[in-house]
Motif scaffolding. Structure first.
Motif, PDB file in Angstrom:
ATOM      1  N   VAL A  17      -1.655  86.346  23.600  1.00 39.33           N
ATOM      2  CA  VAL A  17      -1.077  87.658  23.268  1.00 39.33           C
ATOM      3  C   VAL A  17      -2.171  88.717  23.234  1.00 39.33           C
ATOM      4  O   VAL A  17      -2.004  89.829  23.764  1.00 39.33           O
ATOM      5  CB  VAL A  17      -0.351  87.599  21.914  1.00 39.33           C
ATOM      6  CG1 VAL A  17       0.171  88.988  21.525  1.00 39.33           C
ATOM      7  CG2 VAL A  17       0.791  86.597  21.966  1.00 39.33           C
ATOM      8  N   LEU A  18      -3.312  88.396  22.624  1.00 41.14           N
ATOM      9  CA  LEU A  18      -4.417  89.344  22.540  1.00 41.14           C
ATOM     10  C   LEU A  18      -4.932  89.708  23.931  1.00 41.14           C
ATOM     11  O   LEU A  18      -5.228  90.878  24.209  1.00 41.14           O
ATOM     12  CB  LEU A  18      -5.551  88.746  21.708  1.00 41.14           C
ATOM     13  CG  LEU A  18      -5.293  88.579  20.209  1.00 41.14           C
ATOM     14  CD1 LEU A  18      -6.441  87.828  19.549  1.00 41.14           C
ATOM     15  CD2 LEU A  18      -5.109  89.931  19.549  1.00 41.14           C
ATOM     16  N   ILE A  19      -5.043  88.697  24.806  1.00 45.12           N
ATOM     17  CA  ILE A  19      -5.506  88.957  26.167  1.00 45.12           C
ATOM     18  C   ILE A  19      -4.545  89.900  26.887  1.00 45.12           C
ATOM     19  O   ILE A  19      -4.967  90.848  27.565  1.00 45.12           O
ATOM     20  CB  ILE A  19      -5.662  87.638  26.949  1.00 45.12           C
ATOM     21  CG1 ILE A  19      -6.841  86.829  26.409  1.00 45.12           C
ATOM     22  CG2 ILE A  19      -5.862  87.909  28.439  1.00 45.12           C
ATOM     23  CD1 ILE A  19      -6.984  85.453  27.021  1.00 45.12           C
ATOM     24  N   ILE A  20      -3.256  89.651  26.743  1.00 46.22           N
ATOM     25  CA  ILE A  20      -2.254  90.495  27.400  1.00 46.22           C
ATOM     26  C   ILE A  20      -2.321  91.920  26.872  1.00 46.22           C
ATOM     27  O   ILE A  20      -2.337  92.892  27.639  1.00 46.22           O
ATOM     28  CB  ILE A  20      -0.848  89.913  27.196  1.00 46.22           C
ATOM     29  CG1 ILE A  20      -0.707  88.585  27.955  1.00 46.22           C
ATOM     30  CG2 ILE A  20       0.218  90.897  27.667  1.00 46.22           C
ATOM     31  CD1 ILE A  20       0.593  87.853  27.667  1.00 46.22           C
ATOM     32  N   VAL A  21      -2.378  92.055  25.544  1.00 48.38           N
ATOM     33  CA  VAL A  21      -2.397  93.392  24.930  1.00 48.38           C
ATOM     34  C   VAL A  21      -3.620  94.179  25.383  1.00 48.38           C
ATOM     35  O   VAL A  21      -3.521  95.332  25.826  1.00 48.38           O
ATOM     36  CB  VAL A  21      -2.379  93.274  23.386  1.00 48.38           C
ATOM     37  CG1 VAL A  21      -2.659  94.640  22.751  1.00 48.38           C
ATOM     38  CG2 VAL A  21      -1.045  92.743  22.909  1.00 48.38           C
ATOM     39  N   PHE A  22      -4.797  93.569  25.280  1.00 50.04           N
ATOM     40  CA  PHE A  22      -6.022  94.274  25.656  1.00 50.04           C
ATOM     41  C   PHE A  22      -6.108  94.491  27.165  1.00 50.04           C
ATOM     42  O   PHE A  22      -6.693  95.487  27.619  1.00 50.04           O
ATOM     43  CB  PHE A  22      -7.246  93.505  25.151  1.00 50.04           C
ATOM     44  CG  PHE A  22      -7.579  93.794  23.717  1.00 50.04           C
ATOM     45  CD1 PHE A  22      -8.453  94.815  23.380  1.00 50.04           C
ATOM     46  CD2 PHE A  22      -7.000  93.059  22.702  1.00 50.04           C
ATOM     47  CE1 PHE A  22      -8.754  95.095  22.056  1.00 50.04           C
ATOM     48  CE2 PHE A  22      -7.289  93.317  21.371  1.00 50.04           C
ATOM     49  CZ  PHE A  22      -8.167  94.339  21.034  1.00 50.04           C
ATOM     50  N   SER A  23      -5.522  93.593  27.955  1.00 45.87           N
ATOM     51  CA  SER A  23      -5.510  93.782  29.408  1.00 45.87           C
ATOM     52  C   SER A  23      -4.653  94.984  29.789  1.00 45.87           C
ATOM     53  O   SER A  23      -5.021  95.765  30.678  1.00 45.87           O
ATOM     54  CB  SER A  23      -4.987  92.520  30.098  1.00 45.87           C
ATOM     55  OG  SER A  23      -5.862  91.434  29.909  1.00 45.87           O
ATOM     56  N   VAL A  24      -3.531  95.136  29.108  1.00 45.51           N
ATOM     57  CA  VAL A  24      -2.653  96.298  29.363  1.00 45.51           C
ATOM     58  C   VAL A  24      -3.372  97.585  28.990  1.00 45.51           C
ATOM     59  O   VAL A  24      -3.338  98.586  29.730  1.00 45.51           O
ATOM     60  CB  VAL A  24      -1.334  96.156  28.579  1.00 45.51           C
ATOM     61  CG1 VAL A  24      -0.529  97.451  28.655  1.00 45.51           C
ATOM     62  CG2 VAL A  24      -0.513  94.994  29.113  1.00 45.51           C
TER      63      VAL A  24
END
Length: 325
Positions: A17-24
């Motif tokens: 989830v953290l990877i997705i959020v920061f990637s966005v």
């Protein structure tokens, strides 16, 4: 301290989830994260150092007490994913940059996230840890040689330079972490719950930097890479599980091997692409997308395998229960 531990556990268990959020965020605000690509090697070294700090002497005992299990996992790790990557690159006629990136991911050792997912899946955690240790320590030889053999038809690969890169960003930090733990075991044990945070922050920053630096290119080829990455990861999980079952291994071992084969140290693939293939900037993209995807697919796989392991345990319990007169 307990609150900090809870935060660390939350971040570790929700790394996808953290990877997705920061990637966005990085995609829409690239200036805030593009600087991270200059420190990819440093971030990965920190993650590997954190891994080394968590390795205890008894973790190495599995190498000598369960050689068959480790050999099976090791062989699958360095055959299934590299050969699948090569086949997919040919099948989809990927351009050189993307083909190189996919092959880099396939030739990397198992990632530390696989140990966490194996725990969630109720798999054989000691086996998973042992496989990660062995594949990581032998990565300076296995990864460059495989990339040299499989990616050589797309780009020129310097075998020696690549070996030195893996030694610097993987082997030395891991061995340094192990050494420091041997010297200061009590102090490190007191901080053990905080150590995964090092890897979480490092991986999140690596991926965010890659996304920020390739924001426009992701729009043009992101869907293709996502498709290839998903197939690659899925084949790894399925073949790892299938071969372990064919060899009639216990369900917990099947789970550990399936996860270890399917989940790669994609951060290493990004670091190697950055350090050794500057002329192929898109080679970092498959690793970045794989980092997001394998955490998601691994969690789903863990839920399915946990159910299978539970059913197997229930069947054994029923067989052992005495029959009523």
């Amino acid at each position: 301290m307990s609150r900090i531990k809870k935060i660390c556990n939350f971040m570790s268990s929700n790394i996808a989830v953290l990877i997705i959020v920061f990637s966005v965020i990085a995609f829409f605000y690239p200036k805030g994260f593009s600087w991270a690509t200059n420190y990819t090697t440093l971030f990965l070294g920190a993650a590997m150092f954190g891994m080394g700090l968590t390795i205890k002497t008894e973790d190495f005992k599995i190498v000598f007490t369960r050689p068959r299990d480790l050999c099976i996992g090791f062989i699958l790790q360095y055959t299934v994913m590299p050969l699948t990557a090569f086949a997919l690159a040919k099948l989809f006629a990927l351009p050189a940059d993307l083909a190189l990136g996919v092959i880099l991911v396939g030739c990397c050792p198992g990632g530390t996230a696989s140990n966490v997912i194996t725990y969630v899946a109720d798999g054989d955690v000691p086996l998973s840890v042992g496989m990660t240790i062995v594949s990581t320590i032998l990565a300076p030889i296995c990864t460059p040689v495989l990339v040299y053999l499989l990616a050589g038809s797309w780009v020129e690969v310097s075998l020696v330079t690549m070996m030195m890169s893996v030694v610097k960003v993987v082997l030395i930090p891991v061995l340094l972490g192990i050494l420091i733990y041997r010297i200061f075991p009590k102090q490190i044990d007191a901080l053990r719950d905080l150590l995964p945070l090092i890897s979480v922050i490092a991986i999140v920053m690596i991926i965010s930097g890659i996304v920020a630096s390739n924001a426009q290119k992701i729009v043009s080829c992101g869907a293709l890479v996502m498709l290839v990455v998903a197939i690659h990861n899925g084949i790894g999980l399925c073949l790892g599980t299938g071969v372990a079952k064919l060899l009639k291994m216990e369900e917990k071992k099947v789970t550990a091997i399936g996860i270890e084969v399917g989940m790669q140290n994609s951060g290493l693939s990004i670091s190697l692409a950055t350090a050794n293939f500057a002329a192929n900037p898109l080679a970092t993209l498959p690793g970045a997308i794989f980092s997001v995807w394998h955490n998601i697919s691994g969690t789903v796989y863990a839920g399915l395998r946990r159910r299978v392991t539970g059913e197997s345990r229930e069947i054994r319990r029923n067989r052992q229960a005495p029959e009523c007169p």
